[in-house]
Design a protein around this motif. Sequence first.
Motif, PDB file in Angstrom:
ATOM      1  N   VAL A 308       0.843  -1.190   0.000  1.00 31.39           N
ATOM      2  CA  VAL A 308       0.000   0.000   0.000  1.00 31.39           C
ATOM      3  C   VAL A 308       0.879   1.241   0.000  1.00 31.39           C
ATOM      4  O   VAL A 308       1.936   1.282   0.640  1.00 31.39           O
ATOM      5  CB  VAL A 308      -0.948   0.004   1.219  1.00 31.39           C
ATOM      6  CG1 VAL A 308      -0.188   0.164   2.533  1.00 31.39           C
ATOM      7  CG2 VAL A 308      -2.006   1.085   1.080  1.00 31.39           C
ATOM      8  N   ASP A 309       0.477   2.260  -0.735  1.00 32.53           N
ATOM      9  CA  ASP A 309       1.231   3.505  -0.796  1.00 32.53           C
ATOM     10  C   ASP A 309       1.428   4.057   0.611  1.00 32.53           C
ATOM     11  O   ASP A 309       0.484   4.133   1.399  1.00 32.53           O
ATOM     12  CB  ASP A 309       0.483   4.508  -1.673  1.00 32.53           C
ATOM     13  CG  ASP A 309       1.320   5.724  -1.986  1.00 32.53           C
ATOM     14  OD1 ASP A 309       1.438   6.589  -1.104  1.00 32.53           O
ATOM     15  OD2 ASP A 309       1.853   5.814  -3.109  1.00 32.53           O
ATOM     16  N   PHE A 310       2.666   4.453   0.928  1.00 30.83           N
ATOM     17  CA  PHE A 310       2.969   4.884   2.292  1.00 30.83           C
ATOM     18  C   PHE A 310       2.174   6.123   2.691  1.00 30.83           C
ATOM     19  O   PHE A 310       1.807   6.296   3.861  1.00 30.83           O
ATOM     20  CB  PHE A 310       4.469   5.144   2.436  1.00 30.83           C
ATOM     21  CG  PHE A 310       4.903   5.374   3.856  1.00 30.83           C
ATOM     22  CD1 PHE A 310       4.743   4.389   4.814  1.00 30.83           C
ATOM     23  CD2 PHE A 310       5.473   6.568   4.233  1.00 30.83           C
ATOM     24  CE1 PHE A 310       5.139   4.597   6.135  1.00 30.83           C
ATOM     25  CE2 PHE A 310       5.874   6.796   5.544  1.00 30.83           C
ATOM     26  CZ  PHE A 310       5.705   5.801   6.497  1.00 30.83           C
ATOM     27  N   SER A 311       1.868   6.991   1.731  1.00 35.34           N
ATOM     28  CA  SER A 311       1.066   8.177   2.048  1.00 35.34           C
ATOM     29  C   SER A 311      -0.353   7.786   2.444  1.00 35.34           C
ATOM     30  O   SER A 311      -0.980   8.451   3.278  1.00 35.34           O
ATOM     31  CB  SER A 311       1.037   9.145   0.862  1.00 35.34           C
ATOM     32  OG  SER A 311       0.358   8.578  -0.245  1.00 35.34           O
ATOM     33  N   ILE A 312      -0.868   6.696   1.872  1.00 31.96           N
ATOM     34  CA  ILE A 312      -2.196   6.205   2.256  1.00 31.96           C
ATOM     35  C   ILE A 312      -2.145   5.622   3.666  1.00 31.96           C
ATOM     36  O   ILE A 312      -3.030   5.863   4.496  1.00 31.96           O
ATOM     37  CB  ILE A 312      -2.707   5.169   1.246  1.00 31.96           C
ATOM     38  CG1 ILE A 312      -2.992   5.848  -0.096  1.00 31.96           C
ATOM     39  CG2 ILE A 312      -3.958   4.470   1.771  1.00 31.96           C
ATOM     40  CD1 ILE A 312      -3.441   4.906  -1.183  1.00 31.96           C
ATOM     41  N   LEU A 313      -1.076   4.870   3.969  1.00 34.65           N
ATOM     42  CA  LEU A 313      -0.940   4.294   5.299  1.00 34.65           C
ATOM     43  C   LEU A 313      -0.879   5.386   6.367  1.00 34.65           C
ATOM     44  O   LEU A 313      -1.564   5.310   7.390  1.00 34.65           O
ATOM     45  CB  LEU A 313       0.320   3.420   5.364  1.00 34.65           C
ATOM     46  CG  LEU A 313       0.595   2.728   6.702  1.00 34.65           C
ATOM     47  CD1 LEU A 313      -0.534   1.776   7.080  1.00 34.65           C
ATOM     48  CD2 LEU A 313       1.934   1.982   6.651  1.00 34.65           C
ATOM     49  N   THR A 314      -0.082   6.426   6.129  1.00 37.71           N
ATOM     50  CA  THR A 314      -0.002   7.512   7.110  1.00 37.71           C
ATOM     51  C   THR A 314      -1.317   8.278   7.175  1.00 37.71           C
ATOM     52  O   THR A 314      -1.729   8.737   8.245  1.00 37.71           O
ATOM     53  CB  THR A 314       1.141   8.480   6.774  1.00 37.71           C
ATOM     54  OG1 THR A 314       0.954   9.029   5.463  1.00 37.71           O
ATOM     55  CG2 THR A 314       2.490   7.775   6.846  1.00 37.71           C
ATOM     56  N   GLY A 315      -1.987   8.424   6.040  1.00 41.90           N
ATOM     57  CA  GLY A 315      -3.284   9.094   6.027  1.00 41.90           C
ATOM     58  C   GLY A 315      -4.327   8.346   6.825  1.00 41.90           C
ATOM     59  O   GLY A 315      -5.158   8.947   7.511  1.00 41.90           O
ATOM     60  N   LEU A 316      -4.277   7.028   6.784  1.00 38.55           N
ATOM     61  CA  LEU A 316      -5.213   6.219   7.555  1.00 38.55           C
ATOM     62  C   LEU A 316      -4.906   6.267   9.051  1.00 38.55           C
ATOM     63  O   LEU A 316      -5.793   6.060   9.879  1.00 38.55           O
ATOM     64  CB  LEU A 316      -5.168   4.764   7.074  1.00 38.55           C
ATOM     65  CG  LEU A 316      -5.815   4.474   5.721  1.00 38.55           C
ATOM     66  CD1 LEU A 316      -5.451   3.076   5.241  1.00 38.55           C
ATOM     67  CD2 LEU A 316      -7.328   4.635   5.801  1.00 38.55           C
ATOM     68  N   ALA A 317      -3.657   6.540   9.402  1.00 43.00           N
ATOM     69  CA  ALA A 317      -3.277   6.606  10.813  1.00 43.00           C
ATOM     70  C   ALA A 317      -3.621   7.947  11.445  1.00 43.00           C
ATOM     71  O   ALA A 317      -3.753   8.046  12.665  1.00 43.00           O
ATOM     72  CB  ALA A 317      -1.781   6.337  10.955  1.00 43.00           C
ATOM     73  N   ASP A 318      -3.758   8.989  10.631  1.00 39.51           N
ATOM     74  CA  ASP A 318      -3.997  10.359  11.108  1.00 39.51           C
ATOM     75  C   ASP A 318      -5.481  10.676  10.963  1.00 39.51           C
ATOM     76  O   ASP A 318      -6.022  10.692   9.859  1.00 39.51           O
ATOM     77  CB  ASP A 318      -3.156  11.328  10.281  1.00 39.51           C
ATOM     78  CG  ASP A 318      -3.138  12.741  10.834  1.00 39.51           C
ATOM     79  OD1 ASP A 318      -4.140  13.156  11.441  1.00 39.51           O
ATOM     80  OD2 ASP A 318      -2.127  13.438  10.634  1.00 39.51           O
ATOM     81  N   ARG A 319      -6.145  10.930  12.061  1.00 40.02           N
ATOM     82  CA  ARG A 319      -7.603  11.109  12.046  1.00 40.02           C
ATOM     83  C   ARG A 319      -8.038  12.454  11.492  1.00 40.02           C
ATOM     84  O   ARG A 319      -9.227  12.673  11.234  1.00 40.02           O
ATOM     85  CB  ARG A 319      -8.164  10.953  13.466  1.00 40.02           C
ATOM     86  CG  ARG A 319      -7.766  12.054  14.426  1.00 40.02           C
ATOM     87  CD  ARG A 319      -8.378  11.907  15.816  1.00 40.02           C
ATOM     88  NE  ARG A 319      -8.081  13.055  16.651  1.00 40.02           N
ATOM     89  CZ  ARG A 319      -7.044  13.166  17.465  1.00 40.02           C
ATOM     90  NH1 ARG A 319      -6.198  12.157  17.554  1.00 40.02           N
ATOM     91  NH2 ARG A 319      -6.865  14.254  18.156  1.00 40.02           N
ATOM     92  N   GLN A 320      -7.095  13.395  11.314  1.00 37.23           N
ATOM     93  CA  GLN A 320      -7.504  14.773  11.016  1.00 37.23           C
ATOM     94  C   GLN A 320      -6.566  15.468  10.031  1.00 37.23           C
ATOM     95  O   GLN A 320      -6.406  16.689  10.088  1.00 37.23           O
ATOM     96  CB  GLN A 320      -7.511  15.559  12.334  1.00 37.23           C
ATOM     97  CG  GLN A 320      -6.209  15.501  13.092  1.00 37.23           C
ATOM     98  CD  GLN A 320      -6.304  16.029  14.504  1.00 37.23           C
ATOM     99  OE1 GLN A 320      -7.383  16.357  15.006  1.00 37.23           O
ATOM    100  NE2 GLN A 320      -5.163  16.133  15.178  1.00 37.23           N
TER     101      GLN A 320
END
Length: 328
Positions: A308-320
């Motif tokens: 999975v694209d790392f930007s998507i992974l970090t985006g899913l971890a950040d609620r806001q």
Amino acid sequence: MKKNSHGFTLVELLVVIAIIGVLIALLLPAVQQAREAARRIQCTNHQKQLGLALHNYHDTFLNLPHNAVPQDSSGSMQRGCSWLIRLLPFVEQSAAYDQIVFSGDFSMQDGPSPNSVVLGQLRVPGFNCPSSPLPELETQNTNANGAVELQLVNYVGITGSYWRGGTTNVVSTSPQDNTSYGTSVYSGMIVPVNTKSRSIGLKNATDGTSNVIMVSEQSDYFYDASGNKVNRRSCGHAGRSWYGGDGTTDSTYAWTANVTTIRYPIATTGGTGNGANYHANIPLISAHPGGVLVTLGDASVRFLPETVDFSILTGLADRQDGAVLGSF
């Protein structure tokens, strides 16, 4: 006249054995795949139940369970419990929860713990992935209560993303930035309560509950820089599954337990991010081939591939973060 009976010749017997061997070789992978598919379904159900339990907790308290509070550094060493303890009444463990005393040292490494007996007996099958090869129990020598056998779980809460979610594909190459503990952040769904953060609710998931991870997996071994297999999951420090970390108030850096910050890709190996069980940035890893299961804020469960694209992974971890995520 007596008829001659005919048996198998040696060549015929060897041919039959060879055919059976080929059939077994063809069938065995299919059987293993079917077993893993069944275990993955069971793991999905475990995480689904965790998601529903988190929602039921939220319905009761209007917040999600927090993971830690600042420890008392006095001689009593008050170190708080993990979010998993707070969730017990909502996973059919009310009998154990009703015996918990919310004081003392839940890490059991320095101060006395009035909960050592009940926690030594507590076993929650739904906290373990059926595919995991990792041990489910470990004996800890406590400071004041002798040896106690504690459960180790395979599911971990997400405290946020090291970067603002969805903004970068650059992966950290630092084993643990600036200190041995790594960097703690509070942009996720399961966070400590301290001067920097407070208990949050689903309303704080401004990106939408279907776009943020609450829980994921650490259910397989990592490999360190030397290629050695290591059991490096966030429940592996003192107190195991029932300790929440130090909930620090005066530093970005803190040891944590049963939660992690997304700083590295799924199944990162080679030592990066794998310094110790109490570090803040232990990566996600799964015994299911190819990726990890995650529980989203809406209590749905998805499979995230390792690619999975790392930007998507970090985006899913950040609620806001406000990032628009691609498909995952």
